[in-house]
Write a protein that holds these residues in place. Structure first.
Motif, mmCIF file in Angstrom:
data_model
loop_
_atom_site.group_PDB
_atom_site.id
_atom_site.type_symbol
_atom_site.label_atom_id
_atom_site.label_comp_id
_atom_site.label_asym_id
_atom_site.label_seq_id
_atom_site.Cartn_x
_atom_site.Cartn_y
_atom_site.Cartn_z
ATOM 1 N N ASP A 59 29.742 26.366 78.700
ATOM 2 C CA ASP A 59 28.838 26.153 79.839
ATOM 3 C C ASP A 59 29.001 24.713 80.321
ATOM 4 O O ASP A 59 29.959 24.032 79.975
ATOM 5 N N GLN A 60 28.044 24.253 81.114
ATOM 6 C CA GLN A 60 28.126 22.919 81.703
ATOM 7 C C GLN A 60 27.274 21.892 80.949
ATOM 8 O O GLN A 60 26.987 20.824 81.492
ATOM 9 N N LEU A 61 26.889 22.183 79.727
ATOM 10 C CA LEU A 61 25.982 21.286 79.033
ATOM 11 C C LEU A 61 26.570 19.892 78.830
ATOM 12 O O LEU A 61 25.855 18.889 78.903
ATOM 13 N N GLY A 62 27.861 19.807 78.565
ATOM 14 C CA GLY A 62 28.484 18.494 78.390
ATOM 15 C C GLY A 62 28.326 17.630 79.626
ATOM 16 O O GLY A 62 27.956 16.450 79.544
ATOM 17 N N GLN A 63 28.588 18.213 80.799
ATOM 18 C CA GLN A 63 28.416 17.481 82.047
ATOM 19 C C GLN A 63 26.956 17.150 82.295
ATOM 20 O O GLN A 63 26.617 16.041 82.725
ATOM 21 N N GLN A 64 26.076 18.113 82.038
ATOM 22 C CA GLN A 64 24.656 17.893 82.322
ATOM 23 C C GLN A 64 24.072 16.804 81.444
ATOM 24 O O GLN A 64 23.314 15.939 81.915
ATOM 25 N N ILE A 65 24.393 16.812 80.167
ATOM 26 C CA ILE A 65 23.857 15.804 79.253
ATOM 27 C C ILE A 65 24.360 14.422 79.632
ATOM 28 O O ILE A 65 23.581 13.455 79.716
ATOM 29 N N SER A 66 25.644 14.286 79.878
ATOM 30 C CA SER A 66 26.185 12.970 80.220
ATOM 31 C C SER A 66 25.632 12.470 81.543
ATOM 32 O O SER A 66 25.427 11.261 81.727
ATOM 33 N N GLN A 67 25.344 13.382 82.477
ATOM 34 C CA GLN A 67 24.792 12.952 83.757
ATOM 35 C C GLN A 67 23.362 12.444 83.597
ATOM 36 O O GLN A 67 22.980 11.450 84.219
ATOM 37 N N VAL A 68 22.563 13.099 82.760
ATOM 38 C CA VAL A 68 21.208 12.616 82.515
ATOM 39 C C VAL A 68 21.244 11.252 81.835
ATOM 40 O O VAL A 68 20.462 10.349 82.173
ATOM 41 N N VAL A 69 22.161 11.069 80.882
ATOM 42 C CA VAL A 69 22.312 9.762 80.236
ATOM 43 C C VAL A 69 22.633 8.691 81.280
ATOM 44 O O VAL A 69 22.036 7.607 81.293
ATOM 45 N N MET A 70 23.574 8.993 82.169
ATOM 46 C CA MET A 70 23.934 8.032 83.215
ATOM 47 C C MET A 70 22.752 7.770 84.142
ATOM 48 O O MET A 70 22.465 6.616 84.489
ATOM 49 N N ASP A 71 22.045 8.811 84.555
ATOM 50 C CA ASP A 71 20.903 8.636 85.452
ATOM 51 C C ASP A 71 19.828 7.757 84.809
ATOM 52 O O ASP A 71 19.228 6.906 85.483
ATOM 53 N N ASP A 72 19.571 7.972 83.514
ATOM 54 C CA ASP A 72 18.584 7.149 82.818
ATOM 55 C C ASP A 72 18.979 5.678 82.846
ATOM 56 O O ASP A 72 18.179 4.809 83.199
ATOM 57 N N LEU A 73 20.202 5.388 82.445
ATOM 58 C CA LEU A 73 20.638 4.002 82.313
ATOM 59 C C LEU A 73 20.719 3.306 83.663
ATOM 60 O O LEU A 73 20.227 2.190 83.831
ATOM 61 N N VAL A 74 21.326 3.967 84.648
ATOM 62 C CA VAL A 74 21.433 3.360 85.979
ATOM 63 C C VAL A 74 20.049 3.208 86.601
ATOM 64 O O VAL A 74 19.750 2.207 87.263
ATOM 65 N N GLY A 75 19.167 4.184 86.373
ATOM 66 C CA GLY A 75 17.824 4.117 86.920
ATOM 67 C C GLY A 75 17.008 2.957 86.380
ATOM 68 O O GLY A 75 16.041 2.527 87.015
ATOM 69 N N SER A 76 17.371 2.422 85.223
ATOM 70 C CA SER A 76 16.661 1.268 84.665
ATOM 71 C C SER A 76 16.942 -0.004 85.439
ATOM 72 O O SER A 76 16.210 -0.990 85.296
#
Length: 443
Positions: A59-76
């Motif tokens: 499935d797309q879980l690898g992409q989804q997890i890494s995107q949330v990680v990126m969104d969290d860090l950049v959003g800070s």
């Protein structure tokens, strides 16, 4: 729930930094990459590359997890995403040491790789590595097992681990917010208690909207929420168990009760009780017994908030003619005014770090969110506008959420965040109007 995630530390390098201000570096002190001062200053976001995690789950879980990680860090506001179109293929999983020169060539000063695999029994194993492309070494690596439906929370935990490793401060991504969701026409709003992840995902409702609710507040352990409800003859403070859904009336004195907040140890709720035309602050033990009076003035004393060590309480009062901020000992003694600026001060809340008090300030037709020291010194306005109100602290004491009303006949409130320097102001994207946010502790 926390018990559904198991954490294994694979590798942990030596601490990268130690500083009172936030300073992130992957190599030597001379090459500090992020510097934040509490009073402001320029911030150099750290360029970070996070390729999509490899996935063996179909499935797309690898992409989804890494995107949330990126969104969290950049959003800070402390990290800048290296454009994924610059990544050099092939992107490999955690078991392969990266070609560091390729990542340095595109400006990456931090690199995260990860993988998602089936762990048996319907579980997932999520593993990541944080790399230093400059010194060509691994900084930290961890792995987690959980059920597939918990993948977003794992992503937030990964982001917290990276944030803490690179800034020296605790992350705040594995948290939630409780708030008042508002719907319907402006003159007949339906207000329901709602809860969501800190970034607006996984929103669900806690009340049905049949009665007006206000000022929800988390307990220190995050299991309970106290709030005011207009159910019955007059507003009263209730306690809601998030695990069981059970709730109970806290104040049974017959008077209106409002503005509740927990003590740091979770054993007490401090609130205002109306007495005729005035209101005073009382502390109520959750173990039982009558409320204990803390203030006694012919005024409106409300909005109490404990210091993180539980020794003092900040509150607002109009005893001097206008709303101002006061601090007292937890037993009600030694009451002292701390706000002396132009305008009216309200909704004070003590930082989890103990160093600052956030507040709402109304002056010259504008509402501002600001901070000051507990003695009233060093007052700073972080953001100002048409209607800003109700600050709440992230558990690391570096970010504040608040609500802002957009105004207009069809407008309504939304939740925003700003860091303690007054930078990186952002709005949460929600499918509902939202007010009165309260940030949870780390889960």
């Amino acid at each position: 729930m926390l018990s559904r995630i198991k954490l294994y530390v694979a590798t942990l390098a030596k601490p990268i930094l130690a500083a009172a201000a936030v300073v992130a570096t992957l190599s030597s002190p001379a090459s500090a990459l992020v510097s934040i001062e509490v009073t402001g200053g320029d911030v150099r976001p750290l360029p970070i590359a996070i390729p999509y995690f490899t996935s063996q789950t179909g499935d797309q879980l690898g992409q989804q997890i890494s995107q949330v990680v990126m969104d969290d860090l950049v959003g800070s506001g402390l990290f800048a995403a290296v454009d994924r179109s610059l990544y050099q293929p092939p992107v490999v999983g955690v078991e392969v040491v990266p070609m560091f020169a390729d990542w340095r060539a595109i400006g990456a000063e931090a690199l995260v790789t990860g993988s998602v695999v089936q762990a048996g029994g319907g579980q997932l194993r999520v593993e990541f590595r944080l790399w230093d492309p400059l010194q060509e070494q691994q900084v930290v690596g961890q792995q987690f097992t959980t059920t597939p439906d918990n993948w977003r929370r794992v992503a937030h935990i990964v982001a917290d681990a990276i944030y803490e490793r690179l800034t020296g401060e605790a992350g705040y991504f594995d948290t939630r917010m409780v708030f008042v969701a508002e719907s319907g026409p402006k003159n007949a709003r339906v207000k329901r208690l709602a809860i969501m992840d800190y970034d607006g995902a996984n929103l669900s409702y806690l009340t049905d909207g049949k009665t007006l609710v206000l000022t929800p507040r988390f307990s220190p352990a995050g299991q309970y929420v106290t709030y005011m409800s207009y159910e019955g003859a007059q507003p009263q403070v209730f306690l809601l168990d998030l695990e069981t859904g059970k709730r109970q009336l806290l104040s049974k004195q017959g008077n209106m009760s409002f503005a509740p907040r927990f003590s740091p140890d979770g054993s007490t709720v401090v609130m205002s009780l109306q007495e005729g035309g005035n209101a005073n602050i009382f502390a109520m033990s959750l173990r039982g017994g009558a409320p204990r009076r803390l203030t006694s003035t012919p005024a409106i004393d409300t909005g109490p908030s404990y210091s993180p060590d539980g020794s003092r309480i900040v509150f607002e009062s109009d005893r001097g003619g206008t709303q101002q901020l006061y601090v007292m000992n937890a037993d009600g003694s030694n009451q002292q005014r701390i706000s002396f600026g132009e305008g009216r001060y309200s909704t004070p809340v003590w930082s989890p770090k103990g160093d600052l008090i956030a507040f709402t300030k109304q002056a010259q037709g504008r509402f501002a969110i600001g901070v000051m020291r507990p003695d009233g010194s060093d007052e700073r306005i972080l953001t100002s506008g048409f209607h800003n109100e109700g600050p709440t602290w992230a558990p690391n004491g570096r970010v504040i959420a608040f609500f802002r009303d957009s105004g207009g006949p069809n407008g309504g409130p939304g939740i925003w965040t700003v860091n303690v320097t007054g930078r990186n102001e952002r709005q949460l994207r929600l499918n509902t109007f939202a007010s009165d946010p309260a940030w949870s502790p780390k889960r």
